[in-house]
Design a protein around this motif. Structure first.
Motif, short mmCIF file in Angstrom:
data_model
loop_
_atom_site.label_atom_id
_atom_site.label_comp_id
_atom_site.label_asym_id
_atom_site.label_seq_id
_atom_site.Cartn_x
_atom_site.Cartn_y
_atom_site.Cartn_z
N VAL A 20 0.86 -1.19 0.00
CA VAL A 20 0.00 0.00 0.00
C VAL A 20 0.89 1.24 0.00
O VAL A 20 1.81 1.35 0.81
N VAL A 21 0.63 2.14 -0.93
CA VAL A 21 1.34 3.41 -1.00
C VAL A 21 0.31 4.53 -0.89
O VAL A 21 -0.64 4.59 -1.68
N GLN A 22 0.48 5.37 0.12
CA GLN A 22 -0.46 6.46 0.34
C GLN A 22 -0.01 7.74 -0.37
O GLN A 22 1.17 8.12 -0.29
N LEU A 23 -0.94 8.39 -1.03
CA LEU A 23 -0.68 9.68 -1.68
C LEU A 23 -1.26 10.76 -0.78
O LEU A 23 -2.44 10.72 -0.43
N GLY A 24 -0.41 11.73 -0.39
CA GLY A 24 -0.91 12.87 0.36
C GLY A 24 -1.12 12.64 1.84
O GLY A 24 -2.01 13.25 2.44
N LEU A 25 -0.32 11.77 2.44
CA LEU A 25 -0.45 11.53 3.88
C LEU A 25 -0.23 12.84 4.64
O LEU A 25 0.69 13.60 4.31
N ASN A 26 -1.05 13.11 5.64
CA ASN A 26 -0.98 14.35 6.43
C ASN A 26 -1.03 15.59 5.55
O ASN A 26 -0.38 16.60 5.83
N ASN A 27 -1.80 15.45 4.45
CA ASN A 27 -2.00 16.58 3.53
C ASN A 27 -0.72 16.99 2.80
O ASN A 27 -0.65 18.08 2.22
N GLY A 28 0.30 16.14 2.83
CA GLY A 28 1.57 16.48 2.20
C GLY A 28 1.62 16.12 0.73
O GLY A 28 0.79 15.35 0.23
#
Ligand code: NAG
Ligand code: NAG
Ligand code: CU
Length: 145
Positions: A20-28
């Protein structure tokens, strides 16, 4: 007989790992993790957890930003825009088909997210590292048409 052949054919897919690769974690403007080593048959789930991003393959150097529609191939990918502005956590699944390095970024804002360093490396090498790719993106002169 037929059943045995069918099961043998399906076995490698079933045994593949999932990442799993998250895009935009913590709005980053980030991919988390930003680097993966994966094998043929593994599946990478790109999931957008904030704003509106893409995971799209591009060139390691030269014309890095923005990544082109459809992504840079062979065996590249383009998730298209995944918007979490409605909180839907949209995802895109890519099945790994080779062990070559692939470099991805985000198409949003005509390359601005890419130049901001929102980049991802699949199977980087000693010659083509994540760090160098990110530097190439951050120093990329965007050529507008
Ligand atoms: C996501 O961004 C793209 C490109 O800027 C835009 O075309 C699309 O409408 C956006 N999606 C939403 C839901 O705002
Ligand atoms: C991607 O795979 C995950 C896990 O199997 C699944 O929950 C998700 O719905 C898939 N996404 C798409 C767009 O098919
Ligand atoms: Cu983005």
């Amino acid at each position: 007989m037929f059943k045995a052949i069918l099961l043998a054919a399906l076995a490698p897919v079933v045994l593949g790992a999932t990442f799993v690769v998250q895009l935009g974690l913590n709005n980053g403007l980030t991919f988390t993790p930003n680097t993966l080593v994966a094998d043929i048959g593994d599946v990478i789930t790109f999931i957008d957890v904030s704003r509106n991003h893409t995971s799209t393959t591009t060139n390691f150097d030269g014309a890095v930003c923005p990544p082109p529609d459809g992504g840079v191939g062979p065996n590249g990918w383009d998730s298209g825009f995944l918007s979490d502005l409605d909180g839907s956590l949209p995802s895109f699944n890519y099945t790994v088909v080779d062990t070559l390095p692939h470099f991805a970024s985000c198409k949003q804002a005509a390359g601005a997210h890419c130049v901001a360093g929102m980049v991802f490396a699949l199977n980087p090498t000693a010659e083509q590292t994540f760090e160098q790719f990110q530097t190439n993106a951050e120093t990329n002169p965007i050529v507008t048409k």
